[in-house]
Design a protein around this motif. Structure first.
Motif, PDB file in Angstrom:
ATOM      1  N   THR A 117      -5.961  11.288  -9.286  1.00  0.00           N
ATOM      2  CA  THR A 117      -6.103  12.599  -9.916  1.00  0.00           C
ATOM      3  C   THR A 117      -4.708  13.143 -10.193  1.00  0.00           C
ATOM      4  O   THR A 117      -3.883  13.246  -9.284  1.00  0.00           O
ATOM      5  N   GLN A 118      -4.453  13.473 -11.439  1.00  0.00           N
ATOM      6  CA  GLN A 118      -3.152  14.027 -11.789  1.00  0.00           C
ATOM      7  C   GLN A 118      -3.125  15.505 -11.448  1.00  0.00           C
ATOM      8  O   GLN A 118      -4.102  16.215 -11.653  1.00  0.00           O
ATOM      9  N   TRP A 137       2.023   8.146 -13.539  1.00  0.00           N
ATOM     10  CA  TRP A 137       1.122   8.706 -14.535  1.00  0.00           C
ATOM     11  C   TRP A 137       1.674  10.073 -14.920  1.00  0.00           C
ATOM     12  O   TRP A 137       1.742  10.968 -14.085  1.00  0.00           O
ATOM     13  N   LEU A 138       2.098  10.245 -16.164  1.00  0.00           N
ATOM     14  CA  LEU A 138       2.587  11.525 -16.677  1.00  0.00           C
ATOM     15  C   LEU A 138       1.731  11.894 -17.883  1.00  0.00           C
ATOM     16  O   LEU A 138       1.974  11.426 -18.995  1.00  0.00           O
ATOM     17  N   GLY A 139       0.713  12.683 -17.657  1.00  0.00           N
ATOM     18  CA  GLY A 139      -0.217  13.011 -18.741  1.00  0.00           C
ATOM     19  C   GLY A 139      -0.854  11.735 -19.259  1.00  0.00           C
ATOM     20  O   GLY A 139      -1.440  10.965 -18.501  1.00  0.00           O
ATOM     21  N   ASP A 140      -0.689  11.445 -20.551  1.00  0.00           N
ATOM     22  CA  ASP A 140      -1.239  10.235 -21.169  1.00  0.00           C
ATOM     23  C   ASP A 140      -0.313   9.028 -21.030  1.00  0.00           C
ATOM     24  O   ASP A 140      -0.697   7.916 -21.360  1.00  0.00           O
ATOM     25  N   ARG A 141       0.879   9.248 -20.548  1.00  0.00           N
ATOM     26  CA  ARG A 141       1.855   8.160 -20.431  1.00  0.00           C
ATOM     27  C   ARG A 141       1.677   7.416 -19.112  1.00  0.00           C
ATOM     28  O   ARG A 141       1.335   7.999 -18.095  1.00  0.00           O
ATOM     29  N   GLU A 152      12.570  10.889 -12.706  1.00  0.00           N
ATOM     30  CA  GLU A 152      12.749  12.323 -12.535  1.00  0.00           C
ATOM     31  C   GLU A 152      11.928  13.006 -13.620  1.00  0.00           C
ATOM     32  O   GLU A 152      11.959  12.602 -14.777  1.00  0.00           O
ATOM     33  N   PHE A 153      11.179  14.069 -13.221  1.00  0.00           N
ATOM     34  CA  PHE A 153      10.306  14.712 -14.201  1.00  0.00           C
ATOM     35  C   PHE A 153       9.920  16.113 -13.761  1.00  0.00           C
ATOM     36  O   PHE A 153       9.964  16.447 -12.577  1.00  0.00           O
ATOM     37  N   SER A 154       9.525  16.902 -14.743  1.00  0.00           N
ATOM     38  CA  SER A 154       9.002  18.242 -14.473  1.00  0.00           C
ATOM     39  C   SER A 154       7.572  18.102 -13.990  1.00  0.00           C
ATOM     40  O   SER A 154       6.783  17.351 -14.567  1.00  0.00           O
ATOM     41  N   THR A 155       7.229  18.844 -12.967  1.00  0.00           N
ATOM     42  CA  THR A 155       5.880  18.743 -12.412  1.00  0.00           C
ATOM     43  C   THR A 155       4.883  19.642 -13.146  1.00  0.00           C
ATOM     44  O   THR A 155       3.735  19.728 -12.735  1.00  0.00           O
ATOM     45  N   MET A 156       5.317  20.272 -14.225  1.00  0.00           N
ATOM     46  CA  MET A 156       4.380  21.017 -15.063  1.00  0.00           C
ATOM     47  C   MET A 156       3.615  20.058 -15.968  1.00  0.00           C
ATOM     48  O   MET A 156       2.642  20.437 -16.598  1.00  0.00           O
ATOM     49  N   PRO A 158       1.045  17.001 -16.021  1.00  0.00           N
ATOM     50  CA  PRO A 158       0.114  16.383 -15.062  1.00  0.00           C
ATOM     51  C   PRO A 158       0.688  15.038 -14.611  1.00  0.00           C
ATOM     52  O   PRO A 158       1.146  14.243 -15.431  1.00  0.00           O
ATOM     53  N   HIS A 159       0.668  14.791 -13.296  1.00  0.00           N
ATOM     54  CA  HIS A 159       1.315  13.590 -12.793  1.00  0.00           C
ATOM     55  C   HIS A 159       0.629  13.051 -11.542  1.00  0.00           C
ATOM     56  O   HIS A 159      -0.030  13.796 -10.825  1.00  0.00           O
ATOM     57  N   ALA A 160       0.810  11.752 -11.327  1.00  0.00           N
ATOM     58  CA  ALA A 160       0.321  11.063 -10.131  1.00  0.00           C
ATOM     59  C   ALA A 160       1.054   9.730 -10.063  1.00  0.00           C
ATOM     60  O   ALA A 160       1.710   9.315 -11.025  1.00  0.00           O
TER      61      ALA A 160
END
Length: 185
Positions: A117-118, A137-141, A152-156, A158-160
């Motif tokens: 679950t993202q 998993w970053l949104g659809d990516r 490194e990424f913004s947590t705004m 969706p991620h998992a």
């Protein structure tokens, strides 16, 4: 110096250090405590007595307990003995004390068949893979991060994360917002 003076000086130094680590000026801390900047400065420099009426609001604003301010120097202030926590296919070990701006955590991911679950939350995450491969998993990516690589990424967004084929171990670092989302979920 007697023991009381040493403990008081330690508390003053810790207050100043935590405030500096948070990147806050005296004015910024004053706004969060309803105390004046000069009162906070006098507490930090030893020109004002350490009293509950100023220590409690300062400690609350800095998000530390009074215990942290007054605990005696032992190896425990340097050496961290992580405690293992398990949740599903994830095992974590917190690698720092939660009195700073960031949190470091070792994580072991077991490979999962169903997609995770993202989640979305304020903050910023960073991790490095120590062993194995991780699917981020970053949104659809879907991004593969291999041993020795970092992300490194913004947590705004969706991620998992999941391990690919075999268990994966990583070190994660996130800010206070990320701490609330990751450590307390």
């Amino acid at each position: 110096m007697d023991d009381v003076t040493t403990v008081e000086q330690l508390a003053r130094t810790r207050l100043r250090s935590i405030r500096a680590t948070m990147g806050w000026s005296l004015d910024e801390l004053a706004a969060r405590t309803n105390l004046s900047p000069s009162t906070i400065s006098r507490v930090e420099t030893g020109k004002r007595a350490l009293s509950i009426d100023v220590l409690v609001p300062i400690a609350n604003a800095l998000q530390v307990s009074l215990d942290v301010l007054f605990e005696a120097d032992t190896d425990d202030d340097v050496v961290i003995r992580p405690v293992q926590h398990r949740s599903g296919g994830r095992t974590t070990w917190q690698l720092n004390r939660v009195d700073g701006r960031t949190v470091a955590m070792k994580t072991r991911l077991e490979p999962d068949a169903p997609p995770p679950t993202q989640r979305v939350h304020p903050g910023h995450d960073w991790f490095v893979v120590l062993e194995g491969r991780v699917l981020l998993w970053l949104g659809d990516r879907r991004i593969e991060v291999a041993t020795g690589e970092a992300a490194e990424f913004s947590t705004m967004t969706p991620h998992a994360m999941t391990a690919i084929d075999a268990p994966a171990e990583l070190i994660q670092v996130f800010d206070r917002d990320g701490q609330r989302a990751h450590v307390h979920q």
